[in-house]
Design a protein around this motif. Structure first.
Motif, PDB file in Angstrom:
ATOM      1  N   THR A  43      29.744  40.852  47.594  1.00 16.02           N
ATOM      2  CA  THR A  43      30.777  41.592  48.304  1.00 16.02           C
ATOM      3  C   THR A  43      31.466  42.534  47.322  1.00 16.02           C
ATOM      4  N   GLY A  44      32.158  43.512  47.870  1.00 12.83           N
ATOM      5  CA  GLY A  44      32.841  44.452  46.992  1.00 12.83           C
ATOM      6  C   GLY A  44      33.741  45.398  47.747  1.00 12.83           C
ATOM      7  N   LEU A  45      34.500  46.138  46.979  1.00 13.00           N
ATOM      8  CA  LEU A  45      35.423  47.134  47.524  1.00 13.00           C
ATOM      9  C   LEU A  45      35.484  48.299  46.557  1.00 13.00           C
ATOM     10  N   LEU A 101      41.241  59.143  40.826  1.00 13.75           N
ATOM     11  CA  LEU A 101      41.557  57.727  40.638  1.00 13.75           C
ATOM     12  C   LEU A 101      40.523  56.898  41.384  1.00 13.75           C
ATOM     13  N   ALA A 102      39.896  55.932  40.704  1.00 16.03           N
ATOM     14  CA  ALA A 102      38.838  55.134  41.314  1.00 16.03           C
ATOM     15  C   ALA A 102      39.050  53.661  40.983  1.00 16.03           C
ATOM     16  N   LEU A 103      38.830  52.807  41.992  1.00 17.52           N
ATOM     17  CA  LEU A 103      38.920  51.361  41.842  1.00 17.52           C
ATOM     18  C   LEU A 103      37.629  50.747  42.368  1.00 17.52           C
ATOM     19  N   ASP A 104      37.041  49.839  41.589  1.00 21.17           N
ATOM     20  CA  ASP A 104      35.765  49.218  41.944  1.00 21.17           C
ATOM     21  C   ASP A 104      35.870  47.716  41.686  1.00 21.17           C
ATOM     22  N   ILE A 105      35.601  46.902  42.722  1.00 16.15           N
ATOM     23  CA  ILE A 105      35.628  45.440  42.622  1.00 16.15           C
ATOM     24  C   ILE A 105      34.314  44.903  43.172  1.00 16.15           C
ATOM     25  N   ASP A 106      33.648  44.020  42.408  1.00 20.32           N
ATOM     26  CA  ASP A 106      32.385  43.412  42.827  1.00 20.32           C
ATOM     27  C   ASP A 106      32.441  41.912  42.584  1.00 20.32           C
ATOM     28  N   TYR A 107      31.790  41.174  43.493  1.00 19.81           N
ATOM     29  CA  TYR A 107      31.669  39.719  43.308  1.00 19.81           C
ATOM     30  C   TYR A 107      30.286  39.287  43.764  1.00 19.81           C
ATOM     31  N   ARG A 108      29.626  38.456  42.940  1.00 20.28           N
ATOM     32  CA  ARG A 108      28.291  37.950  43.240  1.00 20.28           C
ATOM     33  C   ARG A 108      28.290  36.448  43.069  1.00 20.28           C
ATOM     34  N   GLU A 158      38.620  57.962  49.727  1.00 22.03           N
ATOM     35  CA  GLU A 158      37.293  57.604  50.226  1.00 22.03           C
ATOM     36  C   GLU A 158      37.088  56.127  49.894  1.00 22.03           C
ATOM     37  N   ASN A 159      37.177  55.287  50.911  1.00 24.63           N
ATOM     38  CA  ASN A 159      37.138  53.841  50.701  1.00 24.63           C
ATOM     39  C   ASN A 159      35.989  53.217  51.472  1.00 24.63           C
ATOM     40  N   HIS A 160      35.482  52.117  50.962  1.00 21.53           N
ATOM     41  CA  HIS A 160      34.501  51.340  51.715  1.00 21.53           C
ATOM     42  C   HIS A 160      34.489  49.905  51.211  1.00 21.53           C
TER      43      HIS A 160
END
Length: 357
Positions: free
Chosen positions: A166-168, A179-186, A145-147
């Protein structure tokens, strides 16, 4: 002259007599051949010498039996089943070829076979070929489940501001692990001056322990913030977790473990042992709405008053199912009890557009 007029009168009188004889003669006798009746009266009337008489209606011929009207001419006799239950053999079997299998028993109709779930597995038309460079992408999308997310706001005039986020997020859940991956940028600016520039990456892994609700977990995180006293902050943690609820609609898990963190570029960049206590939950309110919440508490072993606390709460709503677009409203709070000259609390709120793939 008088002779010519007398001959003309004689010729005219003869013509009148012939006309009367032909067209004013009485009707012919019954023995004479009558004038043929019109075609529409053929077989329906006869000449009686002075006129036509209509004949009586002919009697009905070949009356159909009632069975014909009831069954449309079909017989009540049952159709005989073709003789197909005799086993067939290959005439060339004597040459060494295996015999043809006998035809199955035809007593079961095809409808019963379909009702019993019988299917015909058709061979593929062609073999699917996967190139080496396609393997990572297929693994990252199949069962995940990706977004990707994006948000933008700003103002101009007396105050010029611009904020981008932005993020992924990628998540793969099976019966064995999550398994979960979370990337955020502000990034934000005011009056052409950067006021916010930070990013974070979190990698979480849960491995179920047999058929129980217990799990072993591992956490890895990287945080960057231009306005903090460090360049990068790393944390590695592991421990045990327990799923109170784990299904497709609701998940609630608590975690307890230990690990260490390191602030690269800070006055004290040594590894600091710390514990970890966590609570994570998500719930589908409906087919179009979902709630998510996560709290992680990281106290140091030497002093529990020296800690970090990260809280994330988000609400998602599906906007367009055909385009896989959703709206997310989120709130994030990051607290550090030892900010080393910076503010201890960072609070973020955002409205993001999500594209799911």
């Amino acid at each position: 002259m008088h002779t010519r007029h007398a001959g003309f009168r004689l010729f005219a009188a003869a013509g009148i007599v012939c006309f009367l004889t032909v067209f004013a003669a009485p009707p012919v006798s019954a023995q004479s051949v009558p004038t043929p009746a019109p075609s529409w009266q053929s077989g329906q009337s006869t000449w009686n010498g002075s006129g036509y008489e209509t004949l009586p209606s002919p009697p009905s011929i070949n009356e159909l039996p009632d069975e014909w009207n009831d069954n449309f001419g079909l017989s009540d006799a049952q159709l005989q089943q073709p003789v197909v239950d005799l086993p067939l053999t290959d005439p060339g079997g004597a040459s060494g070829a295996p015999p043809i299998e006998p035809i199955p028993e035809p007593s079961m109709p095809i409808g019963a076979a379909i009702a019993d779930g019988a299917t015909l597995d058709e061979p593929p038309l062609r073999e699917e070929i996967v190139r080496w460079y396609q393997v990572p992408w297929r693994w990252m999308t199949k069962g995940w489940e990706n977004h990707a997310e994006f948000g933008l706001d700003g103002s101009s005039g007396n105050a010029e501001t611009l904020a981008i986020q932005t993020g992924l997020e990628m998540k793969r859940k099976t019966d064995l692990y999550t398994l979960a991956l979370d990337i955020d940028y502000r990034q934000a600016s005011a009056q052409s001056q950067t006021t916010e520039d930070n990013a974070r990456l979190n990698l979480d892994y849960d491995r179920m322990l047999g058929d129980s609700n217990w799990t072993m977990f591992g956490k890895f995180g990287i945080e960057y913030d231009e306005f903090k006293s460090f360049d990068l902050r790393l944390n590695l943690n592991g421990g045990l977790g327990y799923y109170w609820i784990r299904n497709d609609n609701t998940n609630i898990v608590t975690r307890i473990g230990a690990g260490a963190s390191k602030e690269i570029g800070s006055p004290d960049d040594s590894w600091t042992p710390e514990a970890v206590f966590g609570l994570e939950a998500d719930h589908k309110l409906s087919a179009r709405q979902k709630l998510k919440a996560k709290i992680d508490y990281f106290p140091t072993f030497e002093d529990f008053s020296d800690f970090r606390l990260v809280t994330d709460v988000a609400w998602e709503s599906l906007i367009d199912s055909s385009e896989n677009l959703s709206l997310r409203l989120s709130v994030t709070d990051r607290y550090d009890s030892t900010p080393q000259g910076a503010l201890a609390n960072d609070f973020y709120y955002s409205a993001l557009l999500l594209y799911k793939f």
